[in-house]
Motif scaffolding. Sequence first.
Motif, short mmCIF file in Angstrom:
data_model
loop_
_atom_site.label_atom_id
_atom_site.label_comp_id
_atom_site.label_asym_id
_atom_site.label_seq_id
_atom_site.Cartn_x
_atom_site.Cartn_y
_atom_site.Cartn_z
N GLU A 189 24.06 34.62 36.51
CA GLU A 189 25.03 33.50 36.91
C GLU A 189 26.41 34.32 36.82
OE1 GLU A 189 25.00 30.39 37.27
OE2 GLU A 189 22.87 29.93 36.81
N GLY A 190 27.41 33.69 37.56
CA GLY A 190 28.75 34.24 37.87
C GLY A 190 29.33 34.61 36.67
N ASP A 191 29.15 33.65 35.54
CA ASP A 191 29.84 34.05 34.36
C ASP A 191 29.68 35.26 33.71
OD1 ASP A 191 27.76 32.20 34.22
OD2 ASP A 191 28.56 30.88 32.72
N VAL A 213 31.42 37.82 35.13
CA VAL A 213 32.72 37.89 34.70
C VAL A 213 32.68 38.82 33.19
CG1 VAL A 213 34.33 36.46 33.88
CG2 VAL A 213 33.32 35.93 35.92
N LYS A 214 31.78 38.47 32.52
CA LYS A 214 31.73 39.12 30.99
C LYS A 214 31.80 40.74 31.43
CE LYS A 214 29.64 35.55 28.48
NZ LYS A 214 28.54 35.13 28.20
N ALA A 261 34.82 42.09 32.55
CA ALA A 261 35.86 42.24 31.66
C ALA A 261 35.69 43.41 30.65
CB ALA A 261 36.08 40.93 30.87
N ILE A 300 40.63 39.68 35.13
CA ILE A 300 39.72 39.28 36.11
C ILE A 300 40.74 38.50 36.98
CG2 ILE A 300 38.06 37.51 36.39
CD1 ILE A 300 37.03 39.96 34.88
#
Lengths: 465, 456
Positions: free
Chosen positions: B118-120, B123-124, B127, B40
């Motif tokens: 959400e942005g997180d 990210v997951k 990944a 990332i």
Amino acid sequence: MEDRLAQLVQKARQKGASFAEARFQDVTSTLVAVENGRLKSYESQKLRGIGIRVLVRHSWGYASCSDLASKSTTFALATALKLAKASSRHSDKTELSQTTPITDSRTSPRKIDPTEVSAEEKIRVALEANKAAMTSNLIKNSATRIGTLSDKRISVNSEGSEIKTDSCMVGLGHLSVAKLSSDMERVSAQKSLCSGFEYLRDENWNQFAQEISQLAEKAVRARTPKAGTFEAVADPELIGLILHEAFGHASEGDLVSTKESVLEGQIGTVLASPQVTILDEGIVEGGYFVPYDDEAVPKGRTIIVENGVLKSYLHSRQSALELGVKPTGNARAMDFESNPIVRQTNFYMQPGDRNFEELIEDVKEGYYIRGRGGGGGQVDVGGGTFTFAAGPSYHIHNGEVKEMVRGTTVSGAILETLKTIYAVGDDLQVTTSVFGGCGKEGQLVKVGDGGPHVRIGKITVGGSG
Amino acid sequence: MSARVAAQRAVALAEKLGAHEAEAYVTRATERMVDFHDKIEIGRASTLVGIGVTVITGKKRGFFSNSSLEGEEVESTVRTALSIAKASEPDPDWKSFPTKTGRRTVSAVFDKRTAELEGDHLVKEAASIVDFVKSKDKRLSLVASALGTSSVVTSISNSYDCNLQRRSTGVSFFVRVKAEEAGKKGISDEGIQARSWKELSLQDTADVAAERAIKMMNARPVSSRETPIVVSNEIIARILNVMFSGTINAESVQRGRSPWIGKIGKQVASDTFNLVDDGVRKAGMGTRAFDDEGVPQRTTPIIVKGILQSYLYDTYTASKDRVSSTGNATRVGSGTFGLGRPYTQTPLPAPTNLVLDDGEATLNEMIEETSDGLYIIDSIGEWLSNPISGLLNATVTNAFEIRNGSLEDPVKGVIVSGNFFEMITKSLDLIGNDVKNSGNVYAPSAKFSRMRVAGE
């Protein structure tokens, strides 16, 4: 504003960021469009906002807002921190190379601030050029644009740097469409300068627009080139485009660090003929004004290729550390909504010693490819192929420039084309544009490019002829 | 201040300050994006508000836009627009902003879950794609990839009781996969642009790019020749965008810079060629309840059985031709500081969803029916082609030679050229049944009997 940025940075540090950077931007731009002798539109904009970048547990987070209320910037900071923490579970150690903190303020040269020039005058300059371009009844459309841009940036980081830049650019673009029986052709071109409004007052824009119409009148009668691989002489505008696409993007350190670029691992390798020296420089006559990048690193002069040998890539602080070198001041962001990534500034070739006749005289069969009226380019940095659309160009036969050709698209291979630059001209021209920019990962930034006339031994020319 | 309130307030204020008519366009956009390669790189989020105000005094028009609605900003935006109008020149063709505005029922352009992701979470997901590509084959890695979502609220008000608001979401996924072994390198891109998170199939998309990248390690140019070409759906969509989006509108026609001038009712393509502007396509990237000046969107046939039917109109160009707007007013959002910011520009007519009707041939059938030719999957520079002269050039980055109906050696680094107007009339052999979009343009793959290839 500096104080607010400093507070944000300090708060980021308190909340666990090892590095933080806050950038404020204030843009004013105007675009005046005139078509077929009448004002079409007068559009102006004000764009302001703050972007915050934080490094937490060796991972990046970025957030921005155009609303400057303190609850909005506080929320943006919290979002950036949260994103960085989320990323830290899936990323390697991101670190930055060391730099010396700097405080400085730089302003691009100007005499007359475009925002203080009346709308009437801006419209008049565009209208006059537009009317001058109606050179014959072959011209079915004449469209002129005037652009002015003021881009003020303040950047503060947690290491104590505080940089203010203020750049101002103006320019005029023109497009003419010619029609002859059922054939139509368009030619468009622009000229811009980092200057105040005086550039729009002083240049002969009527002549510039007329020349574009004359090119369109000739081009509509021209044939397309023969498809194949040929020798070519490129003009300064076109060699600028070649370098930018063929070499500039591939030398961007982030693409080298991720091993996407075909130039990865090629430092010290001969990639061009010995006559070729290529530079990336922050402030060049005719180019865009980049005294510092968006990481507060000074952008001086970087030698990319020296006498044919690859010497350096372009770097951000991150890519520099990853490749074990010093940053080169090439981390640039389109605006406050965008994080800085590795970009070119003014990328150009140094002149040599040949005059134009000497470049042309040995070409048996080829093309004199020209930039004016061309359409830009694109590159596949991993596959190593680049391409661009030239403007109206000319066939060369037995050392003489012959008839015009149109619809000329050219392509080549990054690792091969520059090796065939047999001769380099003694002229130099670097240009930039207030209207467009260079695109990468969804960000457009202002760049300059150029060079001298050069002779290229082998380049692929597309054409339906 | 909400988008709706800001738009209404700007119009009222403009009228109070002396405008004869006014229009305000306000957006509030949230974007979340993750950039990644073999890890990332960065997670990003932005919130951008913007207002664009157009005012008319007499027949003089002024426009100003601003990225803030705070404090006195709305008022100062209106005042600046008025001062520009005063300095401007009267436009004898100006009639008025649209007096009949409203909405069409459209479906699947807003997805609540997409707006709330959400942005997180992104990210997951990114990944997991990094892990998938890494574990698939040790020759593979990801470079310059991105995953993002956007959510936009748009409000439009004008002096004729237009007070409209619409919401939309978007998702985009782009992967660039590199395969490398013993000095040989192959690169392949794949992407999806859609309205909802549900429409994304991240792993399948990455897999297609990965499989092709491995094959492209051996790609090289072929010799110059004339040959039949099968062109992928995505490249057809990009070519249609270049050749139609800027020229099929009434603005270009009225101003004399369109090759389609005088061609209504004429055969401009083979009779299998059907092109439509579909403003209400389900989940279309250009689908909206109303266009960028508040006129309901609709479906407008452009080319039917090869015959040109209509240009695309907004209110201004329609009144010039004494017809009705086709609901195609579009704020393009281009230029360095306008990119992705439609509020910074006044509307011009442009396609909503430009759709080339699918045919019956499968991609395999088109390839099987080719004894000698090229199948072009990806290219660069096709957008540099010239929609006025029709001269088309694309530099091939991912392609295969076709021999006796099957895909053989991988190809890159050649230029494919032709005259688009002739291609769609004389050499369009087959249209596929595999529609895909590039932005707001939807097209199937197609086979052309003859194109020029410039190579070694």
